[in-house]
Design an enzyme around this catalytic site. Structure first.
Site, short mmCIF file in Angstrom:
data_model
loop_
_atom_site.label_atom_id
_atom_site.label_comp_id
_atom_site.label_asym_id
_atom_site.label_seq_id
_atom_site.Cartn_x
_atom_site.Cartn_y
_atom_site.Cartn_z
N GLY B 21 43.21 25.36 28.40
CA GLY B 21 44.10 24.21 28.55
C GLY B 21 43.64 23.07 27.67
O GLY B 21 42.44 22.79 27.58
N GLU B 264 40.77 32.16 36.17
CA GLU B 264 39.46 32.06 36.84
C GLU B 264 39.06 33.38 37.50
O GLU B 264 38.56 33.39 38.63
CB GLU B 264 39.46 30.93 37.87
CG GLU B 264 39.57 29.54 37.29
CD GLU B 264 38.37 29.14 36.45
OE1 GLU B 264 37.26 29.66 36.69
OE2 GLU B 264 38.54 28.32 35.54
#
Lengths: 482, 482
Positions: B21, B264
């Site tokens: 990101g 994640e």
């Protein structure tokens, strides 16, 4: 009445019609289903032909509030619209009077009970089973091809990272979805033949087989759309982060498939319709009446004997037994509720969870029997090597339906291993062109990474080497001037 | 080496980094994890600080190929990027050398084993459980409020159409999701406390409790994100067609929640990590070793006795027994596979389906025990009327986890009925502001239809009374001139 006109109104915002495709900016006439009142007396729902936009200018007619409903989860190419009407007058002749008539003097005349409207809904639902099976097979093609290109997580020592298609957990995500797509499609074809024969009977005024077909099409539409929706998401996630990119085309496929859970009869409502039929048939079965062929099993389902090697037809009978038990449970529960509640809709409401389970299990039982019978027929027309692949797929499909059972796990694992070598060839065999798949991950040539980058580079954000927001926001921030 | 520099390269398209990101147009430095080679010898993965855009001009540095990855299923406000490097030189000092060092003479020196990197991943995963519980509760708020506004399908004779919240099937869609959101959140809080205590221990060089925390955070992240994702879609579809509108905000919530299944640590990978821990603990249990508290049950799980009235703690023990049996099955299967395959990763691969089931059932058992224990504590601080609602929610949560069991159905149905009166108040109690919910369907004031129409009217297609496509396409078509 003197002017021989109807006046149409949507008296509240919640009376507005929402959703018809093409209604937003495209259609200039609409068939409006409206509650009919004559001299204050209510005569129920009837269809009226209403001009909503001017034939020359395409401007909305006076009293017509029409427009597009805004962005959606998917299917944004469909011009879905809303429609409100305020004192819109139409000539009496624009009531569609095949099934009921309003005479010039205002007299209401009811016609024979409409048979074919029912049939049209059945038609749409069979088409939906076909449609979602295509969406599912496209997603399965993309995910399977990508899984043959993408490499990750060592399995064997001193070997390069394997194709992720070699991971058992990946196979368990992919292969049952391939099988589902195939056997949903085959089920749709079979129900389509039933539909054609029932439609012919209806034309001759014979409606004996309509309830069975209606019940079957309801639960298959509901079950297959829900399963296909879930399958597409399993397949998308099986591609990891890249499945989340729009350029994978999974989001678009998902948008189209999940919509089918809601339109042409919301799934829960449809399952309740099937369940009502099933309970009725179960009661007929208790009375030893002859039942329609798709529910014959409700009369004499017994728990099948469970030997060392379990045949496919044993599993089919097991699923039929589970469905029967579920129908019985719903029936018994309704009986109990009837002692508490007078209203039959309330009794149905209270038994809702069990009724839905019955219809779902019926769909599973039907699909399993249909898969095993149709595969048996097809098998005889195939070369042995190809027949073997079909048998693998049939077993994967039926075992997946029964997989809560510990005893079947080893067999399922073995099947995944055996089917591994056929997976890419089978999805290639679906023969979706790259243009139809529209996916960076799923092209025939396997050039995933080139396409991903090429597609990313087309993002408007990448047009300039430095985005204008650097000057307007980032630089002032970095210089402490914000 | 003379210049004391590292040279960074992504030798193929598949070596490009995707997804971080802020990488697309925003970041000007990056920490790059790269395989380290010194004089052709491989030293594994290490972190390097790399300037990717010029500090003054923000232009990509020479050899840096950076950009945005294009539109996604959701989270389109995040500037996810790709990064390729070609002969990018950085000073030796820009290797982050806390855990390993490269000396000016090119000598590689390994430091102590890193403890805290593990801890950071645990932190992120606990945060994800919190995040998805918020998404889930927002979706539950929207769907519950809409279900109190929307009316359909008569239940009682001669009554107006009821709020759809009165349908048992609708309650079965909504209420378990409310309970999940609450108890996922409570579980996240509990694991957060464990994390803080373990982080303190790590600071003191003590890693004894890290494996348990790691295993717990892995399976909870995976289980809760998958459940929340499914829940959001159940809730969206419970609102029928209107849930499919972007203005319902369900699609946006779904996009954010489903992403958590992949980032994640992809869920399947995480469940396999938990499963490895569980099998190891199971083996320790067979040796009568003391097990960490969250898996103590693996040592002495027995099928609980099943009386007339089933207490919540019996259900918790049942779930623990199911988890133990699943771990045992995975363990036995791995033993068998070890006789066939030499490679331990291959043994894990073959047992994949069972290992994932073990970790999933462990998550369910943990969540059930945690819910019942935490609710018990909370209950004592509440007024009786409020405590009763908490008990309802706890029972709905735990029963939903066990719902394959026929015996529990009646109790579940009764609970739905009892909780009905509390549903709207409970979701109001989550106190999400209308701005946060951002939904036409879920506002506090219940003015659904006004908002739907207002939002629809803002669609660009509705700007002109007659869309320009009428002149360019529709009119020529209608006049047969296309």
């Amino acid at each position: 009445m003197k002017s021989e006109e109807f006046i149409l109104n949507t008296p509240s915002l919640s009376a507005y019609k929402w959703w018809p495709g093409g209604l937003g900016q495209t259609a200039n006439v609409a068939i409006v289903m409206a509650q009919l009142y004559i001299k204050g007396k209510h005569y129920g729902l009837h269809p009226f032909l209403v001009r909503i936009r001017n034939a020359q200018t395409h401007l909305p007619e006076p009293g017509v509030d029409v427009g597009e409903i805004g962005p959606k989860l998917g299917l944004n190419g469909v011009n879905n619209g809303f429609l409100g009407l305020k004192d819109v007058r139409i000539p009496r002749k624009q009531m569609l009077m095949k099934n009921a008539e309003v005479r010039p003097n205002g007299r209401f005349v009811k016609g024979p009970e409409p048979l074919l409207t029912y049939g049209t809904m059945v038609f749409a639902r069979v088409m939906i089973v076909r449609d979602v099976s295509f969406g599912l097979l496209q997603a399965a093609t993309i995910a399977t091809r990508y899984s043959a290109v993408r490499r990750q997580s060592p399995i064997a020592v001193d070997q390069p990272e394997p194709q992720i298609l070699d991971h058992t957990t990946q196979q368990a995500k992919l292969f049952p979805q391939i099988a589902k797509g195939i056997f949903f499609r085959i089920a749709a074809d079979v129900v389509w033949l039933i539909y054609q024969s029932v439609a012919k009977e209806l034309g001759a005024g014979q409606r004996r087989n309509l309830p069975e077909l209606h019940a079957l099409s309801c639960c298959l539409k509901a079950y297959c759309s829900a399963e296909a929706e879930e399958a597409v998401e399993i397949l998308r996630k099986s591609c990891g982060g890249h499945g989340y990119l729009r350029s994978s085309n999974f989001p678009e496929i998902y948008g189209a498939v999940t919509a089918a859970c809601t339109y042409e009869g919301e799934n829960t409502v449809l399952l309740l319709q099937t369940a009502r039929f099933l309970v009725k048939q179960y009661v007929d079965g208790l009375k030893r009446k002859v039942l329609p062929s798709s529910v014959t099993y409700l009369r004499n389902a017994t728990p099948p004997k469970w030997g060392k090697s379990v045949e496919l037809k044993t599993l089919v009978r097991l699923l039929e037994y589970a469905a029967t038990e579920s129908v019985r449970s719903a029936f018994e529960y309704q009986k109990k509720q009837r002692k508490i509640f007078k209203s039959e809709p309330m009794v149905t409401n209270k038994a809702g969870i069990r009724l839905i389970q019955s219809a779902t299990l019926h769909a599973r039982a039907f699909l399993a029997r249909n898969a095993s019978e149709e595969a048996e027929k097809l098998r005889r027309q195939l070369k042995p090597a190809l027949a073997e692949v079909l048998v693998q797929l049939t077993e994967i499909f039926v075992l997946d339906l029964c997989l809560a059972m510990e005893q079947l796990k080893t067999r399922f694992e073995r099947l995944l291993e055996e089917f591994r070598v056929n997976a890419v060839t089978v999805v290639d065999g679906f023969d979706f062109s790259d243009r139809v798949l529209g996916s960076t991950l799923g092209c025939y040539d396997g050039h995933v990474y080139e396409r991903l980058l090429a597609e990313a580079c087309q993002s408007p954000l990448n047009e300039e080497p430095v985005n204008q927001t650097f000057q307007t926001h980032l630089k002032p921030l970095m210089q402490g001037k914000l």
